[in-house]
Design an enzyme around this catalytic site. Structure first.
Site, mmCIF file in Angstrom:
data_model
loop_
_atom_site.group_PDB
_atom_site.id
_atom_site.type_symbol
_atom_site.label_atom_id
_atom_site.label_comp_id
_atom_site.label_asym_id
_atom_site.label_seq_id
_atom_site.Cartn_x
_atom_site.Cartn_y
_atom_site.Cartn_z
ATOM 1 N N HIS A 133 61.388 30.767 10.475
ATOM 2 C CA HIS A 133 62.100 32.035 10.296
ATOM 3 C C HIS A 133 61.934 32.689 8.934
ATOM 4 C CE1 HIS A 133 65.963 29.683 8.866
ATOM 5 N NE2 HIS A 133 64.860 29.230 8.324
ATOM 6 N N HIS A 134 61.208 32.071 7.996
ATOM 7 C CA HIS A 134 61.054 32.674 6.661
ATOM 8 C C HIS A 134 59.775 33.485 6.506
ATOM 9 C CE1 HIS A 134 64.535 30.568 5.252
ATOM 10 N NE2 HIS A 134 63.989 29.375 5.361
ATOM 11 N N GLY A 135 58.888 33.442 7.482
ATOM 12 C CA GLY A 135 57.631 34.172 7.359
ATOM 13 C C GLY A 135 57.855 35.681 7.344
ATOM 14 N N ASP A 175 66.032 34.902 6.922
ATOM 15 C CA ASP A 175 65.674 36.159 6.265
ATOM 16 C C ASP A 175 64.510 36.886 6.920
ATOM 17 O OD1 ASP A 175 63.987 34.092 5.429
ATOM 18 O OD2 ASP A 175 63.763 34.859 3.387
#
Length: 391
Positions: A133-135, A175
């Protein structure tokens, strides 16, 4: 629609590998599968292999120049400043051979899960290799090269015209997914995470509510460090129930990072296995209440790969398949014996944690009160709207 479930997996997913010293270790998927099989909860007929996402699918979210950079990095042709400009070759996301292919396979696994659910082949699908989920659109971050959830959500919109509720219970703020849809009213994101004061990525405040037409569709609940089960679950049950009722999605996509546990070496929350039993239970219930059962679950963080992740992730599948009630008491002795010599830590012998895995927290009442205040502020817009509309 069949009320059945698909488990997305192949050995190809293990090629997403930053090296033996890196905390992100996909071997935890193998440990989970082995625990499920020893528990009689998973058979090969339920396992569906992932496919590799196409470049066109990756570019639903990612910039073509970034996809090209990942390809070049995986061939050893991108180094130094050029790599770091794309978040590659860092301590968090080191370069490894064929990293594009390994990362595209993870995205494709989530897309396969989406297609199975949206075409009615199954009601639910679990892809533990996903949840990165941070890419970002043009940059790797936080162990994440391509953002499979963001690509899958855009794919759901383009192919199925679906309104998507994304629920992230990783200890780190979701994010990358939030920013991908920050101005989109047809995607609602809910992230319950440890406050960013002391934890990567430092974002996810209650004031991050979306922008433009997407304002009011981004929900963040940053929890205080040392939050325990009771407070965590109170926040989760209340927030997810109210946000789902508010948004009324066509499908629920849950990211199931298992790093809010007390044992996790990278975070500061004090959860136990109690929360990992309840997380999929409520998501399952709400998927049937609002989405005709349509629920895709992906993995995410989780860095105690021996004591925490296999139990936590196994519970997702057992909830999906109606077998959660059998996951009580002793773990299969054969599983514990098989892995104990390799674990390096004493493995648990029970699905549950004991009552004394940590010393009592003196600030418990203060933390609980603070979390409730955060919840109230985070949900104020929809609660206020509901009251206004009822008058």
């Amino acid at each position: 629609m069949n009320d059945s479930s698909a488990f997305i997996f192949s050995e190809e997913l293990l090629k997403y590998n930053f090296g033996s010293q890196h905390p992100f270790n996909q071997f935890r998927i193998k440990l989970t599968i082995d625990l499920l099989k020893h528990s009689g909860a998973l058979d090969d007929s339920s396992i569906v292999p992932p496919r590799m996402a196409t470049e066109e699918e990756l570019c639903l979210i990612h910039d073509p120049s970034y996809v090209h950079a990942v390809k070049m990095a995986g061939k050893g042709l991108l180094t130094g400043d050029s790599a770091e400009n794309f978040g590659l070759g860092t301590e968090d996301t080191p370069i490894f051979p064929n990293m594009h292919e390994a990362s595209a396979m993870i995205v494709g696994g989530t897309l396969e899960a989406v297609d199975m659910v949206m075409t009615g082949k199954t009601s639910h699908a679990l892809h533990l290799g996903g949840g990165l989920h941070h890419g970002f659109r043009g940059k790797a971050s936080g162990f994440c090269i391509y953002n499979d959830s963001s690509v899958a959500i855009k794919y759901l919109q383009e192919k199925y015209k679906a309104r998507v509720l994304y629920v992230d219970t990783d200890a780190h703020h979701g994010d990358g997914v939030q920013w991908s849809f920050y101005d989109d009213p047809d995607v609602c994101t809910l992230s319950i995470h440890e406050t960013g004061r002391y934890l990567f990525p430092g974002t996810g405040s209650i004031n991050e509510r979306g922008q433009g037409k997407g304002y009011g569709f981004s929900f963040n609940i940053p929890l205080d460090a040392f939050t325990e089960d009771e407070s965590w679950l109170q926040i989760y049950r209340t927030a997810l129930t109210e946000v789902t009722e508010f948004f009324k999605p066509d499908i629920i996509l849950t990211q199931n990072g298992a790093d809010s546990h007390y044992y996790d070496p990278l975070t500061h929350l004090y959860g136990t296995m109690n929360i990992y039993r309840e997380i999929p239970k409520l998501a399952h219930e709400l998927a049937h209440r609002y989405c005709n059962g349509r629920w895709v679950a992906v993995g995410g963080g989780g860095y105690d790969i021996w004591r925490v992740v296999p139990r936590a992730w196994a519970l997702i599948w057992m909830e999906m398949t109606g077998k959660a009630s059998s996951a009580t008491g002793n773990l299969p002795a054969a599983w514990t014996e098989k892995w104990q010599t390799k674990a390096g830590v004493p493995l648990p012998d029970s699905w549950e944690d004991g009552p004394d895995i940590y010393n009592p927290i003196p600030r418990k009442a203060e933390i609980t009160e603070k979390n409730l205040l955060t919840l109230e502020k985070a949900l104020y817009p929809i609660r206020n709207t509901s009251k206004t509309e009822s008058v």
